[in-house]
Design a protein around this motif. Structure first.
Motif, PDB file in Angstrom:
ATOM      1  N   GLY A  23      56.189 -23.952 -64.939  1.00 43.49           N
ATOM      2  CA  GLY A  23      56.228 -24.759 -63.726  1.00 43.49           C
ATOM      3  C   GLY A  23      56.236 -26.250 -64.020  1.00 43.49           C
ATOM      4  O   GLY A  23      57.113 -26.991 -63.584  1.00 43.49           O
ATOM      5  N   MET A  24      55.274 -26.671 -64.817  1.00 41.61           N
ATOM      6  CA  MET A  24      55.072 -28.111 -65.044  1.00 41.61           C
ATOM      7  C   MET A  24      56.302 -28.810 -65.604  1.00 41.61           C
ATOM      8  O   MET A  24      56.602 -29.944 -65.248  1.00 41.61           O
ATOM      9  CB  MET A  24      53.897 -28.312 -65.993  1.00 41.61           C
ATOM     10  CG  MET A  24      53.617 -29.761 -66.296  1.00 41.61           C
ATOM     11  SD  MET A  24      51.902 -30.203 -66.001  1.00 41.61           S
ATOM     12  CE  MET A  24      51.924 -30.669 -64.301  1.00 41.61           C
ATOM     13  N   THR A  25      57.035 -28.113 -66.476  1.00 41.87           N
ATOM     14  CA  THR A  25      58.217 -28.737 -67.074  1.00 41.87           C
ATOM     15  C   THR A  25      59.491 -28.363 -66.300  1.00 41.87           C
ATOM     16  O   THR A  25      60.591 -28.471 -66.801  1.00 41.87           O
ATOM     17  CB  THR A  25      58.348 -28.350 -68.557  1.00 41.87           C
ATOM     18  OG1 THR A  25      58.103 -26.941 -68.678  1.00 41.87           O
ATOM     19  CG2 THR A  25      57.345 -29.090 -69.410  1.00 41.87           C
ATOM     20  N   SER A  26      59.333 -27.867 -65.130  1.00 46.01           N
ATOM     21  CA  SER A  26      60.359 -27.597 -64.120  1.00 46.01           C
ATOM     22  C   SER A  26      61.321 -26.449 -64.388  1.00 46.01           C
ATOM     23  O   SER A  26      62.525 -26.603 -64.232  1.00 46.01           O
ATOM     24  CB  SER A  26      61.115 -28.858 -63.697  1.00 46.01           C
ATOM     25  OG  SER A  26      61.121 -29.838 -64.666  1.00 46.01           O
ATOM     26  N   GLY A  27      60.774 -25.314 -64.767  1.00 45.88           N
ATOM     27  CA  GLY A  27      61.548 -24.093 -64.604  1.00 45.88           C
ATOM     28  C   GLY A  27      62.238 -23.469 -65.803  1.00 45.88           C
ATOM     29  O   GLY A  27      63.259 -22.803 -65.661  1.00 45.88           O
ATOM     30  N   GLN A  28      61.655 -23.629 -67.019  1.00 49.03           N
ATOM     31  CA  GLN A  28      62.214 -22.925 -68.174  1.00 49.03           C
ATOM     32  C   GLN A  28      61.575 -21.528 -68.245  1.00 49.03           C
ATOM     33  O   GLN A  28      60.504 -21.303 -67.701  1.00 49.03           O
ATOM     34  CB  GLN A  28      61.931 -23.693 -69.475  1.00 49.03           C
ATOM     35  CG  GLN A  28      62.494 -25.111 -69.483  1.00 49.03           C
ATOM     36  CD  GLN A  28      61.669 -26.080 -68.649  1.00 49.03           C
ATOM     37  OE1 GLN A  28      60.473 -25.946 -68.506  1.00 49.03           O
ATOM     38  NE2 GLN A  28      62.355 -27.070 -68.059  1.00 49.03           N
ATOM     39  N   PHE A  29      62.245 -20.594 -68.943  1.00 53.54           N
ATOM     40  CA  PHE A  29      61.676 -19.242 -68.998  1.00 53.54           C
ATOM     41  C   PHE A  29      60.490 -19.188 -69.950  1.00 53.54           C
ATOM     42  O   PHE A  29      60.385 -19.980 -70.882  1.00 53.54           O
ATOM     43  CB  PHE A  29      62.736 -18.200 -69.366  1.00 53.54           C
ATOM     44  CG  PHE A  29      63.297 -18.342 -70.754  1.00 53.54           C
ATOM     45  CD1 PHE A  29      62.692 -17.717 -71.840  1.00 53.54           C
ATOM     46  CD2 PHE A  29      64.456 -19.089 -70.991  1.00 53.54           C
ATOM     47  CE1 PHE A  29      63.206 -17.845 -73.126  1.00 53.54           C
ATOM     48  CE2 PHE A  29      64.974 -19.220 -72.270  1.00 53.54           C
ATOM     49  CZ  PHE A  29      64.354 -18.605 -73.334  1.00 53.54           C
ATOM     50  N   SER A  30      59.601 -18.256 -69.693  1.00 51.55           N
ATOM     51  CA  SER A  30      58.411 -18.063 -70.536  1.00 51.55           C
ATOM     52  C   SER A  30      58.471 -16.657 -71.129  1.00 51.55           C
ATOM     53  O   SER A  30      59.353 -15.873 -70.767  1.00 51.55           O
ATOM     54  CB  SER A  30      57.141 -18.218 -69.688  1.00 51.55           C
ATOM     55  OG  SER A  30      56.763 -16.976 -69.111  1.00 51.55           O
ATOM     56  N   PRO A  31      57.536 -16.303 -72.008  1.00 51.34           N
ATOM     57  CA  PRO A  31      57.535 -14.937 -72.557  1.00 51.34           C
ATOM     58  C   PRO A  31      57.186 -13.885 -71.503  1.00 51.34           C
ATOM     59  O   PRO A  31      57.205 -12.698 -71.796  1.00 51.34           O
ATOM     60  CB  PRO A  31      56.452 -14.975 -73.634  1.00 51.34           C
ATOM     61  CG  PRO A  31      56.203 -16.397 -73.910  1.00 51.34           C
ATOM     62  CD  PRO A  31      56.524 -17.147 -72.662  1.00 51.34           C
ATOM     63  N   LEU A  32      56.849 -14.316 -70.280  1.00 51.95           N
ATOM     64  CA  LEU A  32      56.553 -13.353 -69.224  1.00 51.95           C
ATOM     65  C   LEU A  32      57.611 -13.397 -68.119  1.00 51.95           C
ATOM     66  O   LEU A  32      57.461 -12.763 -67.077  1.00 51.95           O
ATOM     67  CB  LEU A  32      55.148 -13.600 -68.653  1.00 51.95           C
ATOM     68  CG  LEU A  32      53.986 -13.521 -69.673  1.00 51.95           C
ATOM     69  CD1 LEU A  32      52.643 -13.630 -68.974  1.00 51.95           C
ATOM     70  CD2 LEU A  32      54.028 -12.222 -70.473  1.00 51.95           C
ATOM     71  N   THR A  33      58.684 -14.128 -68.330  1.00 48.37           N
ATOM     72  CA  THR A  33      59.792 -14.136 -67.366  1.00 48.37           C
ATOM     73  C   THR A  33      60.550 -12.813 -67.484  1.00 48.37           C
ATOM     74  O   THR A  33      60.956 -12.431 -68.594  1.00 48.37           O
ATOM     75  CB  THR A  33      60.761 -15.298 -67.671  1.00 48.37           C
ATOM     76  OG1 THR A  33      60.027 -16.524 -67.627  1.00 48.37           O
ATOM     77  CG2 THR A  33      61.900 -15.354 -66.667  1.00 48.37           C
ATOM     78  N   PRO A  34      60.749 -12.094 -66.384  1.00 45.80           N
ATOM     79  CA  PRO A  34      61.471 -10.818 -66.476  1.00 45.80           C
ATOM     80  C   PRO A  34      62.898 -11.008 -67.022  1.00 45.80           C
ATOM     81  O   PRO A  34      63.548 -12.014 -66.743  1.00 45.80           O
ATOM     82  CB  PRO A  34      61.522 -10.336 -65.020  1.00 45.80           C
ATOM     83  CG  PRO A  34      60.407 -11.059 -64.330  1.00 45.80           C
ATOM     84  CD  PRO A  34      60.277 -12.376 -65.027  1.00 45.80           C
TER      85      PRO A  34
END
Ligand SMILES: Cc1ncc(C[n+]2csc(CCOP(=O)(O)OP(=O)(O)O)c2C)c(N)n1
Ligand code: SF4
Lengths: 274, 377
Positions: A127-138
Motif C-alpha cells: 500500500g505505502m509504495t502505491s500498489g506493487q505485488f507482495s508475496p501474498l498477492t494472489p
C-alpha cells in the motif's frame, strides 16, 4: 468506540494517514478491543511495527510503541521480549513487511516460539509504495509491478507459520471484525509465538486496479471467500476452490524461548542476578 | 584486585563489555569476531544476562536496539560482511538515540574477502556506512589491554550520549594474545543512561537543547512513548516541518561535537622534536611504534600520533602536532584515514599501504620514513 478511543488512542495524532475506506482501522480497532478485553496494563504492552501503511498504526496507539525499519519488526520485538520477558509484545505488520523483506525473521520467530503476537494486515499489496505485488498477492492479480498479471504464487502465511513452529496460528478478516478480535485475544493469551493473519482491503491500490470496487465490495468479497474451518470440514475440494479458511488453524503448546532461556540462566548459575 | 592474565583481543572485548555492565548480546557468527559471541553466550547467563544468536546480522542489530529500549546494555559483534548488513539499523539507532555498541573486527574485503586476514578497510564505512547525515563515534584499540578499556569506554559513551558506538578492531588485535592487567571488578567508571525524573505526562523523549541528550526511560517503567526512524519532533512523533527537521539533525551532531573534549582520545609519542610524523591506528600503530624506534636509532626524528577515537577524528590535536612536519600515514587499506589527515592539515601526506592480507610490518614503514628523511634533507 468513543471510550475505547479515549482510552487507547493518541488523540492529538489524529487525523491518521489512512485512506477513506481502508481496512487498517478495523484491524487496529480489533487489537484495541482485544487488549481491553484482557484488561492488560497499558505500560506492560510494547507495540512494534515495521514500515508500511499498516505499520503506521503504533504511532496512534498510546502504549510503548516502536516503529522500526522495513521488515525488521520481529527482530526488534525479539530483542524487546528477550530484554524484558515481563513485557507483552505485539507486532503489527503488513504482508510485504512480514512475508517479503521480513520473511526470514518471521520463520525464525516462529521457530523460537518466542512469546510475541504478530498481527499481519494482509491487504494483498504494497500500500505505502502505491500498489506493487507482495508475496501474498494472489496469482493473476494486477499490480503496478505486475501490469500483465502477477505470475508469482502466493504464500499461505498460516501454513508457513505453522510449519515454521508457531504455537498459535489463526486467520480472520476485516468483515468478521468480532471474530478477528476473538482470534487476537486467543493469540495474546497464548504463551508462545502467535500469528494472526487479518485479511483486509486496500481499496486505493488493490481494489481499484483489480476492478473489485470500493470498500463495500471488497468486504463482501471477504464474506464470500472466507470459510470457517469447522464448515470447511464438510465441504468438497471443488467447493473450496478460491476460498480461504478462517478461524483457529493451529494451536499446539510448546516450550517458549524466554522460559527456556531462564533455564539456561539457572544452568549457568546466574539465577540470583537481576 | 587487579589481575595479570594472558588474553585474546576478542576475549578482552567481552571482559570490557561485562565490566561496563553489558547484560545483552545478539549476534551472528563471523570470523574473526566469533569468539566474542561465543564468550558472551557463556558468560552472560552466568550473571543473569541474556544472549541470543539471531538469524542474521540485520536481526542482531534490531534485537540489540529492542533490548536497549528495555534498559539493557546491549552489544553485537561482527566483521565486514555483517557490518554491511547492520548499517540500516545502525542509522536507526542513531536517529532514535538508542545506546548500543557495535564491534567490527575488520578482515580483508571487499565482500567475503579473506576471512582470517587483517585489514583496515572499514574505517570510512564506520563513519559513513549508514545512509543520511548522522554523527559517528568510533574507537580503535591497538592492543589487547586497550581493547578492554575501549570496549568499556564504548558503552560509557553510548549511554552518556544516547548513541550507537562502533568499536573498530582488526583481525590482528582481535586474535592476538597478550598479557594484560585488568582492573578489579567494580573499580572502573561505569556510566548509565540518565532516566527521566519528571512525571510521565511531562516526559518528551527528544526534548533537549543543542549539545544535549534527553533522559531515556526503559519500556515498561511507566513512561510509555513512541520511537520511530521517521524524522521526529521533540515528542518523538514524525514531522516534516523544516525547522523541526533541521533542529533534530543538527542536535544529533551537536551532542557529539560539543563534547569533543570528553570523547576524543589520542596518544602522542616523541612528537616534540619530530621532523616526520606518523599517523597510525589499530594494529598498524604497533608497527609504526616499532618503526619509530628503529628510525630514532638511526638518528631520524620521528613521532607518532595515534588516534584512539577515530570518529570524530581528533582534528585540533593533529593540526597542532603536525605543524611543520612531514606526515606519513601507514594503514591496511589504500588510504582512507590519509584522506582525512590531508583534509585536516591541508597538506599532502604520504601513505604506506598494505592490502595483500598481510600485516603492515615495521620495515615497510621504516623504508617510507627513510625516503621521507632523504626528501626533507
Ligand atoms: C529497506 C526498505 N526497502 C523498501 C522500502 C519501501 N517500502 C516502504 S513500505 C513498503 C511496502 C509496504 O507494504 P506492506 O508491508 O504490505 O504494508 P502496507 O503498506 O500494504 O500496509 C516498501 C517496499 C523501505 N522503506 N525500506
Ligand atoms: S493505500 Fe491502501 S492500505 Fe494504504 S491507507 Fe490507503 S487503502 Fe489503506
Amino acid at each position: 468506540m468513543s471510550s475505547l478511543a479515549d482510552k487507547y488512542l493518541r488523540g492529538h495524532k489524529m487525523p491518521h494517514i489512512w485512506c477513506p475506506g481502508c481496512g487498517n482501522g478495523i484491524i487496529t480497532h480489533a487489537v484495541l478491543r482485544a487488549i481491553d478485553q484482557l484488561q492488560w496494563e497499558r505500560d506492560d504492552i510494547v507495540i512494534v511495527s515495521g514500515i508500511g501503511c499498516s505499520s503506521r498504526a503504533p504511532g496512534y496507539l498510546d502504549f510503548n510503541t516502536l516503529h522500526t525499519t522495513h521488515g525488521r519488526a520481529l527482530a526488534f520485538a525479539t530483542g524487546v521480549k528477550h530484554g524484558n520477558p515481563r513485557l507483552k509484545v505485539i507486532v503489527l505488520t503488513g504482508d510485504g513487511d512480514c512475508a517479503a523483506i521480513g520473511g526470514n525473521h518471521l520463520i525464525h520467530a516462529c521457530r523460537r516460539n518466542i512469546d510475541i503476537t504478530a498481527i499481519v494486515y494482509n491487504n494483498s499489496i504494497y500500500g505505502m509504495t502505491s500498489g506493487q505485488f507482495s508475496p501474498l498477492t494472489p496469482t493473476g492479480s494486477l499490480a503496478t509491478t505486475a501490469p500483465y498479471g502477477n505470475i508469482d504464487r502466493a504464500f499461505d502465511l498460516c501454513d508457513l507459520a505453522t510449519a515454521a513452529g508457531a504455537s498459535f496460528v489463526a486467520r480472520s478478516t476485516t468483515y468478521h471484525a468480532n471474530h478477528l478480535r476473538d482470534m487476537i485475544v486467543h493469540g495474546l493469551q497464548n504463551e508462545g509465538f502467535s500469528l494472526i493473519e487479518a485479511m483486509t482491503h486496500c481499496p486505493t491500490y488493490f481494489g481499484r486496479r483489480n476492478r473489485i470496487g470500493g470498500p463495500v465490495e471488497m468486504l463482501k468479497m471477504q464474506q464470500e471467500q472466507a470459510i470457517p474451518v469447522q464448515r470447511a470440514a464438510s465441504m468438497t475440494q471443488e467447493q473450496l476452490e478460491g476460498k480461504y479458511l478462517i478461524g483457529e488453524l493451529h494451536n499446539q503448546q510448546m516450550p517458549e524461548f524466554c522460559a527456556l532461556y531462564e533455564q539456561v540462566i539457572q544452568k549457568a548459575g546466574g539465577g540470583n542476578q537481576r | 584486585m587487579a589481575e595479570k592474565r594472558l588474553m585474546q583481543g576478542n576475549e578482552a572485548c567481552v571482559a570490557g563489555a561485562l565490566a561496563a555492565g553489558m547484560d545483552f548480546f545478539a549476534g551472528y557468527p563471523i570470523t574473526p569476531s566469533t569468539e566474542i559471541a561465543e564468550l558472551a553466550a557463556e558468560y552472560l547467563p552466568q550473571r543473569g544476562g541474556r544472549f541470543i544468536q539471531m538469524e542474521d546480522e540485520i536481526a542482531s542489530m534490531g534485537a540489540v536496539i529492542g533490548a536497549s529500549l528495555t534498559g539493557r546494555k546491549a552489544m553485537t559483534a561482527t566483521s565486514g560482511p555483517g557490518f554491511s548488513l547492520k548499517q540500516e539499523n545502525i542509522g536507526y539507532a542513531a536517529i532514535t538515540e538508542v545506546p548500543c555498541v557495535i564491534v567490527n573486527v575488520q578482515r580483508a574485503g571487499p565482500s567475503t574477502g579473506i576471512p582470517t586476514a587483517p585489514a583496515q578497510g572499514d574505517v570510512m564505512q564506520a563513519r559513513w556506512g549508514t545512509h543520511g547525515d548522522h554523527p559517528s563515534i568510533t574507537l580503535s584499540p591497538s592492543s589487547v589491554e586497550e581493547t578492554f578499556g575501549l570496549t568499556l569506554r564504548a558503552f560509557n559513551l553510548a549511554e552518556k550520549y544516547r548513541t550507537p558506538v562502533i568499536l573498530l578492531l582488526d583481525e590482528i588485535v582481535g586474535h592476538m594474545r597478550e598479557a594484560v592487567i585488568l582492573p578489579a571488578e567494580g573499580t572502573v567508571e561505569v556510566i548509565d543512561r540518565v532516566k527521566p525524573v519528571c512525571s510521565p505526562a511531562e516526559y518528551r523523549p527528544y526534548d533537549a537543547a543543542m549539545g544535549e541528550t534527553a533522559p531515556m526511560p526503559d519500556f515498561g517503567s511507566g513512561y510509555p512513548y513512541h520511537v520511530t526512524g521517521l524524522t521526529h519532533d521533540r515528542e518523538g512523533f514524525t514531522t516534516s516541518k523544516p525547522a523541526e527537521v533541521d533542529f533534530i539533525i543538527r542536535r544529533l551532531h551537536s551532542k557529539i561535537e560539543m563534547h569533543l573534549a570528553d570523547i576524543l582520545q589520542w596518544e602522542e609519542i616523541a612528537t616534540e622534536d619530530a621532523d616526520i610524523l606518523l599517523v597510525a591506528y589499530g594494529a598498524t600503530a604497533r608497527s609504526a611504534k616499532a618503526a619509530l624506534k628503529m628510525a630514532r636509532k638511526q638518528g631520524v626524528k620521528v613521532g607518532l600520533f595515534r588516534p584512539l577515537t577515530i570518529w570524530p577524528f581528533p582534528e585540533a590535536a593533529l593540526t597542532q602536532v603536525a605543524k611543520g612536519k612531514q606526515v606519513i600515514v601507514p594503514e591496511m587499506n589504500l588510504g582512507q584515514i590519509a584522506l582525512e589527515v590531508e583534509r585536516i592539515i591541508k597538506a599532502e601526506v604520504s601513505g604506506v599501504n598494505q592490502v595483500d592480507g598481510e600485516p603492515l610490518n615495521p620495515a615497510k614503514i621504516l623504508q617510507a620514513i627513510m625516503v621521507g628523511s632523504e626528501v626533507s634533507r
